[in-house]
Design an enzyme around this catalytic site. Structure first.
Site, short mmCIF file in Angstrom:
data_model
loop_
_atom_site.label_atom_id
_atom_site.label_comp_id
_atom_site.label_asym_id
_atom_site.label_seq_id
_atom_site.Cartn_x
_atom_site.Cartn_y
_atom_site.Cartn_z
N SER A 101 -1.81 2.04 14.38
CA SER A 101 -2.72 1.10 13.72
C SER A 101 -3.58 0.39 14.77
O SER A 101 -3.18 0.28 15.94
CB SER A 101 -1.89 0.04 12.97
OG SER A 101 -2.70 -1.01 12.52
N TYR B 234 4.99 -5.77 12.98
CA TYR B 234 4.13 -4.61 12.70
C TYR B 234 3.36 -4.19 13.95
O TYR B 234 3.34 -3.01 14.33
CB TYR B 234 3.18 -4.95 11.55
CG TYR B 234 2.35 -3.77 11.07
CD1 TYR B 234 2.92 -2.80 10.26
CD2 TYR B 234 1.01 -3.65 11.41
CE1 TYR B 234 2.16 -1.72 9.80
CE2 TYR B 234 0.25 -2.58 10.97
CZ TYR B 234 0.83 -1.61 10.16
OH TYR B 234 0.08 -0.55 9.71
N1 LIG Z 1 -3.82 1.34 4.92
C1 LIG Z 1 -4.17 0.77 6.06
O1 LIG Z 1 -5.07 -0.09 6.11
C2 LIG Z 1 -3.46 1.15 7.35
C3 LIG Z 1 -3.99 0.62 8.54
C4 LIG Z 1 -3.37 0.95 9.74
C5 LIG Z 1 -2.28 1.79 9.74
N2 LIG Z 1 -1.78 2.28 8.57
C6 LIG Z 1 -0.61 3.15 8.64
O2 LIG Z 1 -0.86 4.33 7.92
C7 LIG Z 1 0.38 4.85 7.44
C8 LIG Z 1 0.26 5.18 5.96
O3 LIG Z 1 -0.01 3.98 5.27
P1 LIG Z 1 -0.71 3.90 3.84
O4 LIG Z 1 -1.78 2.90 3.96
O5 LIG Z 1 -1.01 5.25 3.34
O6 LIG Z 1 0.47 3.22 3.01
P2 LIG Z 1 1.21 3.59 1.64
O7 LIG Z 1 0.25 4.08 0.63
O8 LIG Z 1 2.06 2.42 1.34
O9 LIG Z 1 2.11 4.83 2.06
C9 LIG Z 1 3.25 4.68 2.86
C10 LIG Z 1 4.05 5.95 2.76
O10 LIG Z 1 5.20 5.81 3.60
C11 LIG Z 1 6.33 6.21 2.87
N3 LIG Z 1 7.52 5.53 3.34
C12 LIG Z 1 7.71 4.19 3.47
N4 LIG Z 1 8.96 3.95 3.90
C13 LIG Z 1 9.56 5.16 4.05
C14 LIG Z 1 10.85 5.58 4.46
N5 LIG Z 1 11.79 4.69 4.81
N6 LIG Z 1 11.13 6.90 4.47
C15 LIG Z 1 10.19 7.80 4.11
N7 LIG Z 1 8.96 7.48 3.71
C16 LIG Z 1 8.64 6.16 3.69
C17 LIG Z 1 6.01 5.84 1.42
O11 LIG Z 1 6.74 6.67 0.52
P3 LIG Z 1 8.07 6.26 -0.28
O12 LIG Z 1 7.93 4.82 -0.66
O13 LIG Z 1 8.05 7.21 -1.44
O14 LIG Z 1 9.19 6.53 0.67
C18 LIG Z 1 4.55 6.21 1.36
O15 LIG Z 1 4.39 7.57 1.07
C19 LIG Z 1 1.44 3.80 7.75
O16 LIG Z 1 2.13 4.15 8.92
C20 LIG Z 1 0.62 2.54 7.99
O17 LIG Z 1 1.27 1.62 8.83
C21 LIG Z 1 -2.36 1.98 7.36
#
Ligand SMILES: NC(=O)c1ccc[n+]([C@@H]2O[C@H](COP(=O)([O-])OP(=O)(O)OC[C@H]3O[C@@H](n4cnc5c(N)ncnc54)[C@H](OP(=O)(O)O)[C@@H]3O)[C@@H](O)[C@H]2O)c1
Length: 252
Positions: free
Chosen positions: A136, A149
């Site tokens: 991130s 985080y």
């Molecule tokens: N969106 C943003 O603005 C942003 C910015 C910077 C970085 N990121 C990073 O991008 C990545 C994806 O985020 P996103 O925005 O797509 O969020 P999201 O829609 O909440 O997706 C998160 C995913 O992680 C899975 N997950 C969470 N805990 C888990 C566990 N213990 N075991 C296996 N799977 C798990 C969830 O699936 P289940 O709940 O089904 O397990 C879900 O598929 C993350 O690493 C996040 O930190 C996002």
């Protein structure tokens, strides 16, 4: 192309699975919510790819090793692994609560190593492959309201940097993607306007382009690259002013 993706049940992981679902591809879909993965597997199959579901918690080291072994056995060569699963938590350090922080570290840090490391010897033996971790913008500097985080995402950047050095000469590439704000279920609960936020589709285009180009640590969108510089070298006062809103409630 054979691709293993964690966090595939929503947001960026789901978008990445759609992108790589081409005829002949095998896509490993890993997350905890099996019904969402089943639905996604149908969409992947409709595009001519084969989906294999792993309803596994990424913090479970043994289960992730088993999933990796199974995926290798099912598709032979593995081209791409994307350790994308991650969570955010409410800021609890001022209240002295350390358990939510431990949980976040287990998912965001140990979850990444659990995903990537079992595939390392496989790819080294193949003499090819790309290992990707999703960090991130917050990983470039500790941000207010995001101590855990930011620290977890910094650990991911450092781990992948070192892994890339270890892999020198093997033709296996290790890299890190650092998104700024993207509209996904993760950011939906954040109050206020998210600076320079982009859509999930746009993020997937930027991520997959960076992967194809074998970038090392890729921060996006371009505004986030400027913010990265300001955050890295700015004063603490400037960091406080630039920092976007943090979570006010636990995610689950
Ligand atoms: N969106 C943003 O603005 C942003 C910015 C910077 C970085 N990121 C990073 O991008 C990545 C994806 O985020 P996103 O925005 O797509 O969020 P999201 O829609 O909440 O997706 C998160 C995913 O992680 C899975 N997950 C969470 N805990 C888990 C566990 N213990 N075991 C296996 N799977 C798990 C969830 O699936 P289940 O709940 O089904 O397990 C879900 O598929 C993350 O690493 C996040 O930190 C996002």
């Amino acid at each position: 192309m054979n691709v293993f993706i964690t966090g595939a049940s929503s947001g960026l992981g789901e978008g990445l699975a759609h992108h790589y679902a081409k005829p002949g591809a095998v896509i490993g879909l890993c997350a905890r919510r099996a019904p969402l993965l089943t639905e996604l597997a149908r969409a992947v199959a409709a595009k001519g790819a084969r989906a294999i579901i792993y309803a596994v918690d990424v913090s479970d080291t043994a289960a992730m090793k088993k999933a990796a072994d199974d995926f290798v056995a099912a598709c032979g060569a593995v081209d791409l692994v994307i350790a994308n699963a991650g969570i955010g938590i409410a800021h609890r350090t001022l209240e002295g609560e350390s358990e939510p922080i431990a949980k976040l570290m287990r998912v965001n840090v140990i979850g990444v190593t659990n995903t990537v490391v079992p595939f390392v010897p496989v790819m080294v033996q193949q003499g090819s492959g790309t290992l990707v971790a999703v960090s991130s913008l917050a990983g470039h500097r500790g941000l207010p309201g995001r101590a855990a985080y930011s620290a977890s995402k910094a650990a991911v950047i450092t781990f992948m940097d070192a892994l890339r050095l270890d892999l020198h000469g093997t033709n296996v590439h290790a890299m890190t993607l650092c998104p700024g704000f993207v509209h996904t279920p993760l950011t939906a609960p954040l109050s206020g306007k998210l600076p320079f936020a982009i859509s999930c589709d746009e993020a997937v285009v930027q991520m997959t382009t960076a992967i194809a180009l074998h970038k090392k640590t890729f921060t996006f969108p371009w505004q986030a690259r400027i913010l990265r510089y300001l955050l890295k070298f700015g004063s603490e006062r400037m960091v406080r002013r630039l920092s976007p809103p943090a979570r006010t409630a636990a995610p689950e």
